[in-house]
Design a protein around this motif. Structure first.
Motif, PDB file in Angstrom:
ATOM      1  N   PHE A  30       0.886  -1.169   0.000  1.00  0.00           N
ATOM      2  CA  PHE A  30       0.000   0.000   0.000  1.00  0.00           C
ATOM      3  C   PHE A  30       0.919   1.213   0.000  1.00  0.00           C
ATOM      4  CE2 PHE A  30      -4.015   1.968   2.167  1.00  0.00           C
ATOM      5  CZ  PHE A  30      -3.957   3.035   1.297  1.00  0.00           C
ATOM      6  N   LEU A  31       1.060   1.836  -1.161  1.00  0.00           N
ATOM      7  CA  LEU A  31       1.982   2.952  -1.334  1.00  0.00           C
ATOM      8  C   LEU A  31       1.224   4.264  -1.390  1.00  0.00           C
ATOM      9  CD1 LEU A  31       4.890   3.993  -1.958  1.00  0.00           C
ATOM     10  CD2 LEU A  31       4.322   3.702  -4.391  1.00  0.00           C
ATOM     11  N   ALA A  32       1.583   5.194  -0.513  1.00  0.00           N
ATOM     12  CA  ALA A  32       1.051   6.557  -0.553  1.00  0.00           C
ATOM     13  C   ALA A  32       2.030   7.430  -1.318  1.00  0.00           C
ATOM     14  CB  ALA A  32       0.863   7.100   0.858  1.00  0.00           C
ATOM     15  N   VAL A  33       1.550   8.114  -2.354  1.00  0.00           N
ATOM     16  CA  VAL A  33       2.384   9.030  -3.135  1.00  0.00           C
ATOM     17  C   VAL A  33       2.036  10.443  -2.691  1.00  0.00           C
ATOM     18  CG1 VAL A  33       3.052   9.784  -5.447  1.00  0.00           C
ATOM     19  CG2 VAL A  33       2.374   7.401  -5.053  1.00  0.00           C
ATOM     20  N   ILE A  34       2.997  11.112  -2.091  1.00  0.00           N
ATOM     21  CA  ILE A  34       2.758  12.416  -1.490  1.00  0.00           C
ATOM     22  C   ILE A  34       3.760  13.430  -2.016  1.00  0.00           C
ATOM     23  CG2 ILE A  34       1.755  11.450   0.619  1.00  0.00           C
ATOM     24  CD1 ILE A  34       4.451  11.713   1.947  1.00  0.00           C
ATOM     25  N   GLY A  35       3.508  14.702  -1.711  1.00  0.00           N
ATOM     26  CA  GLY A  35       4.401  15.753  -2.160  1.00  0.00           C
ATOM     27  C   GLY A  35       3.636  17.010  -2.517  1.00  0.00           C
ATOM     28  N   PRO A  36       4.343  18.088  -2.863  1.00  0.00           N
ATOM     29  CA  PRO A  36       3.705  19.377  -3.131  1.00  0.00           C
ATOM     30  C   PRO A  36       2.959  19.406  -4.453  1.00  0.00           C
ATOM     31  CG  PRO A  36       6.040  19.505  -3.626  1.00  0.00           C
ATOM     32  CD  PRO A  36       5.812  18.153  -3.016  1.00  0.00           C
ATOM     33  N   ALA A 196       5.655   5.277   1.823  1.00  0.00           N
ATOM     34  CA  ALA A 196       5.328   6.576   1.241  1.00  0.00           C
ATOM     35  C   ALA A 196       6.408   6.952   0.231  1.00  0.00           C
ATOM     36  CB  ALA A 196       5.232   7.647   2.313  1.00  0.00           C
ATOM     37  N   LEU A 197       5.967   7.405  -0.945  1.00  0.00           N
ATOM     38  CA  LEU A 197       6.876   7.895  -1.972  1.00  0.00           C
ATOM     39  C   LEU A 197       6.683   9.402  -2.073  1.00  0.00           C
ATOM     40  CD1 LEU A 197       8.885   6.873  -4.247  1.00  0.00           C
ATOM     41  CD2 LEU A 197       6.942   7.150  -5.809  1.00  0.00           C
ATOM     42  N   TYR A 198       7.690  10.155  -1.655  1.00  0.00           N
ATOM     43  CA  TYR A 198       7.634  11.613  -1.739  1.00  0.00           C
ATOM     44  C   TYR A 198       8.125  12.023  -3.125  1.00  0.00           C
ATOM     45  CZ  TYR A 198       8.412  16.526  -0.554  1.00  0.00           C
ATOM     46  OH  TYR A 198       8.375  17.904  -0.517  1.00  0.00           O
ATOM     47  N   VAL A 199       7.262  12.715  -3.877  1.00  0.00           N
ATOM     48  CA  VAL A 199       7.597  13.098  -5.250  1.00  0.00           C
ATOM     49  C   VAL A 199       7.646  14.612  -5.358  1.00  0.00           C
ATOM     50  CG1 VAL A 199       6.916  12.983  -7.685  1.00  0.00           C
ATOM     51  CG2 VAL A 199       6.551  11.003  -6.199  1.00  0.00           C
ATOM     52  N   ARG A 200       8.804  15.105  -5.704  1.00  0.00           N
ATOM     53  CA  ARG A 200       8.985  16.527  -6.027  1.00  0.00           C
ATOM     54  C   ARG A 200      10.057  16.569  -7.116  1.00  0.00           C
ATOM     55  NH1 ARG A 200      10.717  20.331  -1.226  1.00  0.00           N
ATOM     56  NH2 ARG A 200      12.706  19.255  -1.593  1.00  0.00           N
ATOM     57  N   LYS A 201       9.599  16.230  -8.324  1.00  0.00           N
ATOM     58  CA  LYS A 201      10.461  16.035  -9.482  1.00  0.00           C
ATOM     59  C   LYS A 201      11.257  14.745  -9.328  1.00  0.00           C
ATOM     60  CE  LYS A 201      13.692  18.397 -12.608  1.00  0.00           C
ATOM     61  NZ  LYS A 201      14.478  19.632 -12.804  1.00  0.00           N
ATOM     62  N   GLU A 202      12.060  14.640  -8.305  1.00  0.00           N
ATOM     63  CA  GLU A 202      12.703  13.386  -7.950  1.00  0.00           C
ATOM     64  C   GLU A 202      11.831  12.683  -6.909  1.00  0.00           C
ATOM     65  OE1 GLU A 202      17.387  13.925  -8.381  1.00  0.00           O
ATOM     66  OE2 GLU A 202      16.547  15.295  -6.884  1.00  0.00           O
ATOM     67  N   GLU A 222       2.963  18.618   5.557  1.00  0.00           N
ATOM     68  CA  GLU A 222       3.444  18.206   4.246  1.00  0.00           C
ATOM     69  C   GLU A 222       4.742  18.908   3.899  1.00  0.00           C
ATOM     70  OE1 GLU A 222       1.976  18.352  -0.370  1.00  0.00           O
ATOM     71  OE2 GLU A 222       0.512  17.953   1.201  1.00  0.00           O
ATOM     72  N   VAL A 223       4.905  20.146   4.348  1.00  0.00           N
ATOM     73  CA  VAL A 223       6.101  20.918   4.057  1.00  0.00           C
ATOM     74  C   VAL A 223       7.338  20.206   4.589  1.00  0.00           C
ATOM     75  CG1 VAL A 223       7.304  23.106   4.490  1.00  0.00           C
ATOM     76  CG2 VAL A 223       4.851  23.099   4.040  1.00  0.00           C
ATOM     77  N   GLU A 224       7.174  19.450   5.665  1.00  0.00           N
ATOM     78  CA  GLU A 224       8.320  18.806   6.303  1.00  0.00           C
ATOM     79  C   GLU A 224       8.395  17.304   6.025  1.00  0.00           C
ATOM     80  OE1 GLU A 224       8.408  21.910  10.081  1.00  0.00           O
ATOM     81  OE2 GLU A 224       8.912  19.823  10.390  1.00  0.00           O
ATOM     82  N   PHE A 225       7.641  16.823   5.057  1.00  0.00           N
ATOM     83  CA  PHE A 225       7.664  15.389   4.768  1.00  0.00           C
ATOM     84  C   PHE A 225       9.082  14.901   4.472  1.00  0.00           C
ATOM     85  CE2 PHE A 225       3.020  14.838   3.292  1.00  0.00           C
ATOM     86  CZ  PHE A 225       2.678  14.379   4.542  1.00  0.00           C
ATOM     87  N   PHE A 226       9.776  15.608   3.580  1.00  0.00           N
ATOM     88  CA  PHE A 226      11.093  15.139   3.178  1.00  0.00           C
ATOM     89  C   PHE A 226      12.058  15.135   4.363  1.00  0.00           C
ATOM     90  CE2 PHE A 226      15.332  16.215   1.263  1.00  0.00           C
ATOM     91  CZ  PHE A 226      15.614  14.939   0.853  1.00  0.00           C
ATOM     92  N   GLU A 227      12.014  16.216   5.161  1.00  0.00           N
ATOM     93  CA  GLU A 227      12.880  16.274   6.332  1.00  0.00           C
ATOM     94  C   GLU A 227      12.511  15.185   7.340  1.00  0.00           C
ATOM     95  OE1 GLU A 227      11.407  18.789   4.911  1.00  0.00           O
ATOM     96  OE2 GLU A 227      13.004  20.185   4.319  1.00  0.00           O
TER      97      GLU A 227
END
Length: 238
Positions: A30-36, A196-202, A222-227
């Motif tokens: 179960f993959l959540a694709v998240i990001g801005p 979770a797959l964080y997508v922001r171009k990469e 969401e702003v701090e997902f990557f961090e």
């Protein structure tokens, strides 16, 4: 392995939208694709389901993989005379629906519609439903097809909090025997997803540690997902 995305890139004209996307999906993931916004999440979905071709890179599917797709928005003809139950029944993808088989499929379709809170709309014209109701009808149709990979782009964008959690719970249950990939702006999905797959171009993959599971319904920054992925912690909204 259900799906392997290998160095996927995509460009609109001269603008690079996705750059070297790499991830794998296995059975029961179960993959959540998240990001801005504008990060390329919906574009990635369209590439996975075959609506767009990557500029570079490769997609590798299991030979028996059947992909189901629920788009963020549809071009559904609201003037087309068909009721909600008939739309859901299309998900069974069978030419001959009659007698006991039709009864069985109607029963299954209504059970799925009941789970999604739309069983009472079975006889309603699809054109008379709200955007959120139509979205749930399309989710029900996709579930009837029993795909081995179900891809959904913002499936809870137009529903209330209770229905949202009901949908996530249903998708988590579906992921007990198939793979599910969901694009969402709502961070409460992290309480249900396995990864979770964080997508922001990469892209950046993060495994959600269920030994320290997140409370259902909670929202995270969401702003701090990557961090957060780097530090293995989540920032609670205040």
């Amino acid at each position: 392995m259900i799906l392997k995305c290998e160095n996927i890139c995509f460009s609109y004209k001269n603008e690079r939208v996705l750059e070297n996307i790499n991830f794998m999906l296995h059975d029961k993931d179960f993959l959540a694709v998240i990001g801005p916004n504008g990060g390329g999440k919906s574009t990635l979905c369209k590439i996975v389901v075959g609506l767009l071709k990557p500029s570079d890179g490769k997609l590798h599917f299991d030979n028996a993989c059947k992909v189901g797709y629920v788009p963020q928005e549809t071009s559904l003809n609201k003037n087309f005379v068909i009721n909600a139950l008939d739309v859901v029944l299309m998900g069974f993808l069978e030419v001959k629906l009659f007698g006991n088989r039709l009864y069985k499929h109607k029963k299954q379709a209504l059970e799925i519609m009941e789970t999604l809170g739309i069983a009472h709309l079975a006889s309603h014209s699809i054109g008379g439903l709200s955007g959120g109701q139509r979205q749930r009808v399309l989710i029900a149709r996709a579930l009837c097809a029993k795909p081995s990979l179900l891809v959904l782009d913002e499936p809870t964008a137009s529903v209330d909090a209770k229905t949202q959690n009901d949908i996530y719970s249903l998708l988590k249950e579906y992921a007990s025997h198939s793979a599910v990939m969901v694009v969402s702006h709502d961070s409460s999905i992290l309480s249900y997803a396995h990864n979770a797959l964080y997508v922001r171009k990469e892209s950046f993959m993060h495994s959600l540690n269920k030994s320290n599971s997140l409370p259902k319904g909670e929202h995270y920054c969401e702003v701090e997902f990557f961090e957060a992925f780097n530090s293995h912690r989540f920032c609670m909204d205040k």
